[in-house]
Design a protein around this motif. Sequence first.
Motif, short mmCIF file in Angstrom:
data_model
loop_
_atom_site.label_atom_id
_atom_site.label_comp_id
_atom_site.label_asym_id
_atom_site.label_seq_id
_atom_site.Cartn_x
_atom_site.Cartn_y
_atom_site.Cartn_z
N GLY A 1 1.10 -1.22 -0.12
CA GLY A 1 -0.27 -0.25 -0.13
C GLY A 1 0.73 1.25 -0.06
O GLY A 1 1.93 1.01 0.60
N SER A 2 0.19 2.30 -0.49
CA SER A 2 0.90 3.35 -0.68
C SER A 2 1.16 3.87 0.62
O SER A 2 1.20 5.38 0.79
CB SER A 2 0.36 4.14 -2.21
OG SER A 2 -0.93 4.61 -1.66
N GLY A 3 -0.36 4.24 1.12
CA GLY A 3 -1.10 5.32 2.51
C GLY A 3 -1.41 6.44 1.96
O GLY A 3 -1.46 7.75 2.92
N ILE A 4 -2.39 6.53 0.62
CA ILE A 4 -2.79 7.94 0.51
C ILE A 4 -4.26 7.97 0.13
O ILE A 4 -4.59 9.14 0.35
CB ILE A 4 -1.45 8.27 -0.76
CG1 ILE A 4 -1.80 7.37 -1.84
CG2 ILE A 4 -0.42 8.51 -0.08
CD1 ILE A 4 -1.55 8.90 -2.85
N GLY A 5 -4.00 6.62 -0.08
CA GLY A 5 -5.89 5.91 -0.35
C GLY A 5 -6.77 7.27 -0.08
O GLY A 5 -7.05 7.54 -0.53
N LEU A 6 -7.17 6.36 1.82
CA LEU A 6 -7.74 7.38 2.29
C LEU A 6 -7.50 9.06 2.57
O LEU A 6 -8.66 9.35 2.64
CB LEU A 6 -7.92 6.64 3.62
CG LEU A 6 -8.44 5.09 3.95
CD1 LEU A 6 -8.78 4.93 5.12
CD2 LEU A 6 -10.26 5.50 3.35
N SER A 7 -6.80 9.21 2.34
CA SER A 7 -6.03 10.51 2.56
C SER A 7 -6.46 11.90 1.30
O SER A 7 -7.34 12.69 1.25
CB SER A 7 -4.51 11.23 2.73
OG SER A 7 -3.49 10.40 3.95
N ILE A 8 -6.68 10.94 -0.44
CA ILE A 8 -6.98 11.85 -0.61
C ILE A 8 -8.46 11.56 -0.86
O ILE A 8 -8.79 12.83 -1.10
CB ILE A 8 -6.57 10.59 -1.67
CG1 ILE A 8 -5.23 11.07 -2.52
CG2 ILE A 8 -7.66 11.58 -3.45
CD1 ILE A 8 -4.50 10.22 -3.15
N CYS A 9 -9.48 10.50 0.09
CA CYS A 9 -10.90 10.38 0.33
C CYS A 9 -11.04 11.85 1.20
O CYS A 9 -12.26 12.40 0.76
CB CYS A 9 -11.03 9.06 0.56
SG CYS A 9 -10.74 7.92 -0.11
N GLN A 10 -10.49 11.70 2.25
CA GLN A 10 -10.75 13.19 3.11
C GLN A 10 -10.37 14.30 2.86
O GLN A 10 -10.63 15.37 2.67
CB GLN A 10 -10.01 12.54 4.49
CG GLN A 10 -10.31 13.72 5.16
CD GLN A 10 -9.79 13.47 6.85
OE1 GLN A 10 -8.59 13.79 6.82
NE2 GLN A 10 -10.09 12.99 7.76
N GLU A 11 -9.34 14.09 2.01
CA GLU A 11 -9.41 15.55 0.94
C GLU A 11 -10.55 15.94 0.31
O GLU A 11 -10.77 17.59 0.02
CB GLU A 11 -8.12 15.91 0.83
CG GLU A 11 -7.38 17.14 -0.14
CD GLU A 11 -7.14 18.15 0.90
OE1 GLU A 11 -7.08 19.64 0.67
OE2 GLU A 11 -7.24 17.62 2.55
N VAL A 12 -10.31 15.02 -0.99
CA VAL A 12 -12.50 15.26 -1.76
C VAL A 12 -12.70 15.59 -0.88
O VAL A 12 -13.61 16.65 -1.34
CB VAL A 12 -12.25 14.14 -2.12
CG1 VAL A 12 -12.93 14.30 -3.63
CG2 VAL A 12 -10.46 13.49 -3.96
#
Length: 453
Positions: free
Chosen positions: A418-429
């Motif tokens: 995992g890159s660890g950015i998927g949920l971070s991007i979701c929250q930012e969106v």
Amino acid sequence: MASERIIYFEHRLPLLSVAVLLFIASGYLWGKSLPGVSAGLFIPAVFALYNFLQSTERTNRQVAFFFTSLKNNDTTQQFPVNIKNRTLSRLHEKMNEANRHFQSIRMQLEYNENYYKALIKNSATGFVVLNEQNHIELINDSACHYAGISAESTNPMQLKNRNPEFFDALCLLNAGHDMIYKQVIGNELMLLNFKATLLKKDNQVLKLISVQDIRYEMETREIESYRKLISVMTHEIMNVISPITSASKTLQSFLFKDGNPVTLSDLDASSLEITQKGVNLIDEHSTGLKTFIENYRKISKLPKPVIHSVDTGEWMDQVRIAFSEKMKENRILFEIIKDNRIKNVAIDKNLMNQVMINLLNNAIDAVSETEGDRLIRIEMRVFQKNRVKISVSNNGPYIPQSIQDKIFVPFFTTKKDGSGIGLSICQEVIKLHNGSLSVISKENDYTTFNIEL
């Protein structure tokens, strides 16, 4: 009012004077041995005095009745003004005027009371008032919502019975202090801020507690902190370039002499081995940096949402079609439940599709660890009047609280690849849509990601 009583007394003063004069004359004639004439004056004198006392008593009773009515908040009494006695008529007129004045004051007080009650009742901030015995004197609709109780109940003490932890937290809070209280009702997570202050009402001390959900503000601060974290990490990444630069200089020293490239005959096995290792180092570090920077740009360079009204039925049908095959392959029961009242939602559909893809892929990964029945559910419902909540739930493994607090942190991941950015991007969106994204995971129950728009 006292002046009117004086005027009325002055109006009766001649009658009293006549009575006194008749008594004096009657006494004088009695002394002159004229009892018959004396008696003839004495009787009218008694009658005049009696009339004076009766009139005064009636007036006193009316005035007393007037003030008693005011004391009992009764301002409906009206006193006759169309009477022959002009002075009494003026007194009644003033008493009626005073009644109208107190009626106006009472109506204004009632209006103000109703106004402030309505203001408190419908305030977005929750309010709870406790007396010295910790009995609830007042609780508004917002506080009821935060506490998970009905705002329609006429029993304010239902809070103590229905949500004792919430009630105890209110009771233990000292005036002048505040506290953060985490409240989970169903799939709804609230981060509540309690603030208490003291009020005095008559001879009683009351504790006024305001209740606000500060989760959105906390999440906003966290995102800002994450951005700062990324800035620091970017700075650290630049430091990694140093060994690449050092390796390139080392290679230059092997491959160039006096500014001219060396020949193959000048390179021995050791030089070739060092050169190969240096090239591999540069390639490895460059690839890692490229991947890291691309992930960073995905978070920090998200486009501004282009908001349109999207047909929710059509959107959910598209999501169902996109994932149905994958759900079948993984033996997952896929459900979509939508409130029929939600016809449209204002979103950037492309960005929100990225969010749904991330959440559903994560849910698929989670339930793949489940041996028994596998379930993923999307539920769309009305939330707080005109807001919409989209919940993505799965019955995969429980996410420990220590991890729940970190899963939205950029580059944090529990997956090997995992890159660890998927949920971070979701929250930012979701933040760009002025909404919020949160997770609730319960042991032996569901893990739910809630999008509130």
